[in-house]
Design an enzyme around this catalytic site. Structure first.
Site, mmCIF file in Angstrom:
data_model
loop_
_atom_site.group_PDB
_atom_site.id
_atom_site.type_symbol
_atom_site.label_atom_id
_atom_site.label_comp_id
_atom_site.label_asym_id
_atom_site.label_seq_id
_atom_site.Cartn_x
_atom_site.Cartn_y
_atom_site.Cartn_z
ATOM 1 N N GLU A 38 -3.417 16.959 6.387
ATOM 2 C CA GLU A 38 -3.260 17.861 5.000
ATOM 3 C C GLU A 38 -3.653 19.140 5.630
ATOM 4 O O GLU A 38 -2.893 20.054 5.079
ATOM 5 C CB GLU A 38 -4.178 17.088 3.948
ATOM 6 C CG GLU A 38 -3.644 16.027 3.242
ATOM 7 C CD GLU A 38 -4.181 14.696 3.813
ATOM 8 O OE1 GLU A 38 -4.628 14.925 4.885
ATOM 9 O OE2 GLU A 38 -3.982 13.698 3.250
ATOM 10 N N PHE A 97 -15.575 18.076 5.314
ATOM 11 C CA PHE A 97 -15.513 17.268 3.897
ATOM 12 C C PHE A 97 -16.587 16.303 3.770
ATOM 13 O O PHE A 97 -16.827 15.550 4.897
ATOM 14 C CB PHE A 97 -14.140 16.740 3.997
ATOM 15 C CG PHE A 97 -13.845 15.536 2.837
ATOM 16 C CD1 PHE A 97 -13.465 16.364 1.533
ATOM 17 C CD2 PHE A 97 -14.172 14.631 2.556
ATOM 18 C CE1 PHE A 97 -13.270 15.767 0.393
ATOM 19 C CE2 PHE A 97 -13.926 13.494 1.554
ATOM 20 C CZ PHE A 97 -13.507 14.213 0.434
ATOM 21 N N THR A 98 -17.355 16.031 2.751
ATOM 22 C CA THR A 98 -18.183 14.785 2.736
ATOM 23 C C THR A 98 -18.000 14.139 1.451
ATOM 24 O O THR A 98 -17.136 14.624 0.322
ATOM 25 C CB THR A 98 -19.668 15.108 2.886
ATOM 26 O OG1 THR A 98 -19.859 16.097 1.547
ATOM 27 C CG2 THR A 98 -20.079 16.031 4.101
ATOM 28 N N ASP A 102 1.005 -1.305 0.078
ATOM 29 C CA ASP A 102 -0.253 0.035 -0.028
ATOM 30 C C ASP A 102 0.807 1.153 0.024
ATOM 31 O O ASP A 102 1.981 1.351 0.796
ATOM 32 C CB ASP A 102 -0.774 0.088 1.359
ATOM 33 C CG ASP A 102 -1.935 -0.802 1.113
ATOM 34 O OD1 ASP A 102 -2.641 -0.943 0.080
ATOM 35 O OD2 ASP A 102 -2.471 -1.456 2.147
ATOM 36 N N ASP A 153 -6.522 -4.819 5.336
ATOM 37 C CA ASP A 153 -7.239 -4.726 6.470
ATOM 38 C C ASP A 153 -8.742 -4.535 6.529
ATOM 39 O O ASP A 153 -9.419 -5.249 7.352
ATOM 40 C CB ASP A 153 -6.824 -3.402 7.547
ATOM 41 C CG ASP A 153 -6.791 -2.243 6.622
ATOM 42 O OD1 ASP A 153 -7.225 -1.941 5.510
ATOM 43 O OD2 ASP A 153 -6.404 -1.166 7.126
#
Lengths: 690, 579
Positions: free
Chosen positions: A355, A384-385, A314, A525
């Protein structure tokens, strides 16, 4: 795990336990598990019987010599037992501390989520799959399960050794809990997924203790080779007796070889060194993996790790630091850079993501824009959505938004603004550089773009280059678009990448590599990783992951560290290398033993054979004794190597081979010549042989 | 000196230069590709399939293939056994030779069916033309072809991926004989007849000696019986198919079996030709010529090593032969060296080369008597057989034996690079390992049990020509020859007794069929496996390091199994001679 980084020898208690176990393992049933050592066991019994007979005057050799050989053979057997016991010791200590965590507790069973108060207390041992239990702060979770309601911090140190608590909550990828861990705050409702005796903790105890240890296919194959060699050597010694009778008849003298001497020869020739250490090597490999906080569900998985030639890693956490950082503000459409920075900072003030914070930091660094009090300025934060794919603030009638280019384009155009070509060019340029462009707009007018950059971890490039030298390809898995992914891939030096990865595309990629004959390792995971994990040859599930992921994988990483895969490969390779190197060493030793024993046996018959006594050993008896003593001591001498594993380097196969051949092959030929001579000198000097 | 060395080099060069194109040709034939003989032979081939109701498209699994091998060999065994017993009543018997004893029949039949061609008899005084030609010559062809066929099964197992079929035994058998054995033997036979080897059904001729011989007791001998028979046609497959059973008792040392230097060259080269060629076939057909070359180099290296030791030992002879300087055994102005047991027409170089070739290949034909070699020279011939006949070895079986050693080498080496072992892209797991050790260890097991048992039987001592260490060497050589399916003999050992005939016969059958079936089983398992991708982490099996390792493993297994035995035989004898 509490025994981390402790040498097995440094712990006196462990050594004592191993010594005790060495005697317990003299049980013929246990011995039969290891055919090579069983041969030594029988030989020890046989020489003991000969020694007893010698007391009654039935002997074909010196009584003292027969007794000496018998004693040394018993020690050989004990040393082999000790090697195995000491390797198991570390696992047993781990198992003990795990067992302490695993005790029966009162479980508060409830009929359904809505009826939290209708608690019936039952013993955790009586829980069955599907039962619902409620666990409050301070209580131990009674069984493995999925959190179906609630959120809590859980102390998993009993299993992971990590003292910082982790969050477990219903839904999502953090819903799995393990029996034996403790809820620290709040409460959880857990649906039981495993019954008593089959829990993760049970499996873990069995694995570290070696109770569930089955011989791996590779171990079996090696054992076949060792047994075959032992059979040959058995035939060699038996036929040698016949040859000796024949030659003595021809020469008209008494047969010079005694049964004791031939038994000694047999034990020396049989690959006892590797035979004695084989299971210790396997257990130690497993134990090294446990120390890295990885739990393998089978020994086979570790070996497969050695074979892996594709690593699917990853991006986030393995190749790049977990988060992107703002590295530049690029104003467009004639906007001022400081104005852009100011807006960007404002919009990020309430943004707690890394960020977001990095934008604030950059604005401070470049323009000295300081934090402002959001309450005073009546700033309303717009989080944020997934739907809007933007975040920002509303304040004093102004709207500041930042977000991905396409989302922002829609946003400005909806408000009548214009998404300029200049902005588009900047966005593409940043993407080409592997960065993430974040477009900032105020009141539907674009101000500019924030350049978010992925920070490649230090040293990964070299790591990947090493892996490539060993023939292992690294594939970066990322949700980024292909352009960004390509730039990061180039910077990190991975061989290939999978951009815009979905569980399906991962699965597809694994399948196609496997069909070309590759072996693939991956970590995962989430529940949606489960199919890919099930398909991969080595699948490491994060301990923080879901139950489904853990079940699909063949290893669980208790630290949930994405770089663990590289360690696992190293441990797998080291295990196989140790096995191969010690086998080579063991077989190479035989040459010296022949030169010690054969002239000793037949110098009387053919005096010319004395020329083969190149070590110039004192006498026939001292030569044979020296060889069997060496044979016993070398087992003890090699136990630390068997436990630690041979030195591992990331170099191409042919280099590894030539190095190991030199050390263990050539070394295996030369070392016993020196050692046997030294033992011979010591035996003579101390007057033990005359 | 230079001359002699050039002679050795020339033999080796001719061998390799001829083997490379032949390897290519055999590879094409077995893949069913067109070759220059196809135009003539395809109709013959198809006619045979029609006649025998063979479905040439059928691809057999390993078990069926193995059953065919055993059935075919078993049938050949029974037929040949009966020929021996009943030859008195069968045609083509101008000398009126009676049937042989049951144990000699058992021994000889086992010997020829297993491609060993150990002979406890002298052909000219024991066997009729019918038995020689219809029995032994036929087995010379088919036992060789069986070995090659099994090799190709293994080759296919490496190339096919996740399949079951390994080829058709009857098709393989037909092709090997029709396209390879028969054409090569035809050429050799014509060459031999041209050089003067008999090829007739005449009765033995009695001729008057040009120069009468007077024996020590004063008897004057004026006449000699000259044996006849269809010799050339049997000698050709005897050499080309690594059989080695001579038409006449003293094999290729007999002037009618090997009359001239040219016939000698022809026979000597042809005895290693197909085994060498098959290395190149292997590389070609697994589509990785480097792998074939690596196996070839490993074998060639050991051959040159063996040849070198034999040559030096024979050339420098022993202190006893020099008789304290009374005899000049230097090689200045004369042949020199140990000429005992060697034909003066051939000399040391050609005898040593033949000895090295015939024991490297499990051929077993001889043009000199190995019994009379120096202790160490003789030991090398013995050791080459004890290594399991994998230095080129018998046609087909030598190479599949070597591949089993490669599997062992790969197993240990593979682990040392931190991977579970694989060879040519196929994973080596417990099943393959079990079978590979059977292939590699059948020879030591056969030799050790056989010779150990024989050492304890008092009557065996009577069969020996010498006492002491050399006597033991004779015994060990006999079982080594059987255990390597070689068939050559230390002259002087009288092997025609019930005990020796039966035990040697059993050893030959054991070391032939156990490895053969085990090889087929390996093939059956490998063919179903995936092919692992090659990367820098893969153990290369074509470089110098691996070649060295392979040689080391072969020598180590041989040395560990036979060091004690050799110490009591040739090594003891060597040191005795020094004192």
């Amino acid at each position: 795990m509490s025994t981390k980084n402790k040498s097995a020898f440094s712990n006196k208690k462990m050594v004592w336990r191993a010594i005790k176990d060495s005697f317990k393992k003299l049980n013929p049933k246990t011995q039969l598990q290891n055919p090579v050592m069983f041969l030594v066991y029988i030989s020890a019994l046989l020489t003991t019987a000969l020694a007893v007979l010698a007391f009654f005057g039935i002997r074909d050799a010196n009584t003292g010599f027969i007794i000496a050989v018998a004693v040394i053979l018993w020690f050989t057997v004990l040393f082999a037992n000790f090697a195995e016991a000491i390797a198991e010791g570390r696992g047993k200590a781990q198992a003990d501390s795990l067992r302490a965590a695993k005790k029966d507790v009162q479980a508060h069973k409830i009929p359904s989520i809505d009826k939290k108060d209708m608690v019936t207390d039952i013993s955790s041992a009586n829980l069955v799959k599907g039962d619902l239990v409620i666990v409050h702060a301070g209580e131990q979770i009674p069984a493995d399960g999925e959190v179906v309601d609630g959120a809590a911090s859980v102390d998993e140190s009993a299993i992971t050794g990590e003292s910082a608590p982790v969050i477990r909550e219903s839904g999502g990828d953090r819903s799995a809990v393990t029996g034996g861990t403790t809820v620290i705050s709040d409460w959880l409702i857990v649906q039981v997924t495993s019954e008593a005796g089959e829990s993760f903790l049970d499996k873990m105890i069995a694995m570290v203790e070696g109770a569930a240890r089955k011989k791996t296919p590779n171990e079996i194959a090696l054992q076949i080779l060792l047994v075959a060699l032992s059979i040959i050597f058995l035939l060699v010694t038996v036929s040698l007796y016949a040859y000796s009778v024949f030659s003595a008849n021809q020469a008209g003298i008494v047969n010079p070889t005694s049964v004791t001497a031939l038994v000694a020869l047999l034990v020396c020739l049989a690959p006892t060194t590797i035979g004695a250490l084989l299971s210790a090597i396997g257990i130690a490999g497993m134990s090294r993996l446990n120390q890295a906080n990885v739990l393998a569900m089978s020994g086979r998985a570790i070996e497969a790790a050695g074979d892996v030639d594709i690593l699917m890693l990853d991006k986030t956490g393995t190749i790049t630091l977990g988060n992107r950082q703002a590295c530049d503000f690029i104003p467009v459409d004639g906007c001022n850079k400081e104005e852009l920075a100011d807006a960007a900072q404002l919009s990020s003030l309430a943004d707690e993501t890394p960020e977001g914070r990095s934008v604030v930091v950059l604005a401070k660094e470049q323009f000295g824009i300081r934090g402002r009090n959001m309450g005073e300025m009546q700033i309303e934060f717009v989080p944020f959505t997934a739907k809007t794919r933007m975040s920002g603030v509303n304040f004093q009638g102004n709207e500041i938004r930042k977000g991905a280019a396409d989302a922002m384009k829609a946003y400005v155009e909806e408000g009548g603004g214009k998404y300029s070509d200049e902005c588009d060019t900047v966005v593409k340029k940043i993407a080409n550089l592997g960065g993430t462009p974040l477009v900032v707009a105020k009141n539907h007018k674009i101000l500019g773009v924030i350049h978010l950059k992925d920070i490649i971890k230090q040293g990964v490039k070299e790591k990947f280059a090493d892996l490539r030298k060993m023939g292992i390809k690294t594939i970066m898995i990322t949700g980024d678009n292909p352009l960004t992914a390509a730039a990061i891939a180039a910077e990190a030096g991975v061989d290939d990448f999978l951009a815009e990865a979905t569980p399906e595309s991962k699965l597809q990629m694994i399948r196609s590599f496997q069909s070309q004959g590759h072996l693939v390792a991956m970590t995962g995971d989430g529940t949606n990783d489960a199919p890919a994990l099930a398909q991969a040859d080595v699948a490491v599930a994060m301990n923080t992951g879901t139950q489904a992921a853990k079940e699909a994988g063949n290893m669980v990483d208790l630290d949930s560290s994405p770089t663990k895969l590289i360690d696992i490969v190293r441990i797998g390779k080291q295990l196989l290398m140790t096995r191969g190197s010690l086998t080579t060493f063991s077989i190479a030793n035989d040459i010296a033993k022949y030169f010690a024993i054969i002239p000793a046996l037949f110098m009387g018959l053919y005096p010319g054979l004395a020329a083969l006594n190149i070590m110039n050993l004192h006498s026939a008896e001292s030569a044979i004794l020296s060889a069997v003593i060496y044979n016993a001591l070398i087992i003890v001498a090699l136990i630390p190597l068997a436990l630690k594993g041979v030195k591992y380097r990331e170099v191409p196969a042919s280099k590894l081979l030539s190095r190991n051949l030199l050390v263990y092959g050539l070394g295996g030929i030369i070392a016993p010549f020196i050692a046997v001579k030294v033992i011979d000198v010591v035996l003579v000097a101390t007057g033990l042989v005359v | 000196m230079t001359n002699t060395i050039l002679q050795y080099v020339l033999y080796l060069v001719i061998l390799v230069v001829l083997a490379i194109p032949l390897g290519n040709y055999i590879g094409k034939v077995m893949n069913g590709e067109r070759v220059f003989l196809s135009r003539i032979l395809i109709p013959c081939e198809n006619a045979m399939y029609r006649l025998l109701h063979v479905d040439k498209e059928e691809s057999m699994g390993w078990k069926k293939y193995a059953a065919c091998v055993l059935l075919f060999s078993g049938f050949g065994f029974i037929l040949l056994f009966l020929f021996h017993l009943l030859q008195g009543a069968l045609p083509l018997n101008p000398e009126g030779l009676p049937g042989t004893s049951w144990h000699l029949a058992f021994n000889t039949t086992s010997s020829f069916v297993t491609n060993t061609n150990w002979q406890a008899y002298s052909g000219e005084s024991t066997l009729s033309y019918f038995t020689q030609m219809m029995g032994l010559t036929v087995q010379n062809f088919v036992s060789a072809a069986t070995g090659i066929a099994v090799l190709f099964v293994l080759i296919r197992a490496f190339t096919k991926v996740q399949e079951k079929g390994l080829g058709n035994f009857w098709v393989d058998m037909t092709r090997i004989n029709l396209y390879v054995m028969i054409p090569i033997c035809l050429v050799i036979t014509i060459g031999l007849v041209w050089q003067g080897v008999p090829q007739n059904f005449n009765a033995y001729e009695t001729v008057t000696l040009v120069e009468p011989i007077t024996l020590e007791d004063g008897t004057v001998i004026t006449e000699q019986i000259v044996p006849m028979g269809p010799a050339a046609s049997q000698i050709a497959p005897k050499q080309a198919g690594t059989n080695g059973g001579g038409f006449f008792g003293v094999n290729s040392a007999h002037p009618l079996e090997n009359p001239t230097p040219f016939s000698n060259l022809l026979e000597m080269i042809s005895l290693l030709l197909i085994p060498v060629a098959l290395c190149f076939t292997f590389g070609r057909n697994i589509k990785d010529k480097k792998q074939g070359r690596a196996i070839f180099i490993a074998m060639f290296f050991m051959l040159v090593l063996a040849l070198g030791i034999i040559a030096v030992c024979e050339q420098s002879a022993t202190p006893q032969l020099a008789q304290n300087g009374a005899v000049d055994i230097s090689m200045i102005d004369q042949a020199g060296g140990n000429m005992e047991g060697k034909e003066t027409r051939f000399g040391i170089a050609t005898s040593s080369t033949w000895a090295a070739f015939t024991t490297a290949a499990s051929n077993g034909s001889v043009n000199s008597m190995h019994d009379s070699y120096t202790p160490l020279g003789g030991m090398i011939t013995m050791l080459q057989m004890q290594l399991g006949e994998v230095i080129f070895g018998g046609v087909g079986c030598g190479l599949y034996g070597m591949l089993a050693f490669a599997i062992l080498a790969v197993f240990i080496a593979g682990l040392m690079v931190g991977r579970t072992p694989e060879y040519l892209g196929k994973k080596i797991e417990p099943y393959e390992m079990k079978m590979a050790v059977m292939v590699c260890l059948a020879t030591p097991v056969g030799i050790l049990i056989g010779s150990g048992l024989a050492s304890l039987v008092p009557e065996v001592a009577n069969s020996l020509n010498n006492a002491g260490a050399h006597g033991f060497s004779e015994l060990l050589y006999a079982y080594s020859s059987a255990g390597g399916n070689n068939g050559s003999a230390f002259a002087g050992f009288n092997a025609n007794t019930v005990f020796l005939n039966v035990t040697i016969g059993l050893v030959m059958l054991f070391v032939r069929f156990v490895p053969m079936i085990a090889t087929l089983a390996i093939a059956g398992s490998l063919v179903q496996k995936k092919k692992v991708a090659v990367s820098a982490g893969t153990l290369p099996t074509h470089n110098a390091l691996f070649i060295g390792l392979l040689i080391f493993v072969v020598l180590l297994v041989g040395a560990l199994s036979f060091f004690p035995a050799l110490a009591l035989g040739p090594i003891a004898e060597y040191f005795q001679m020094l004192i």
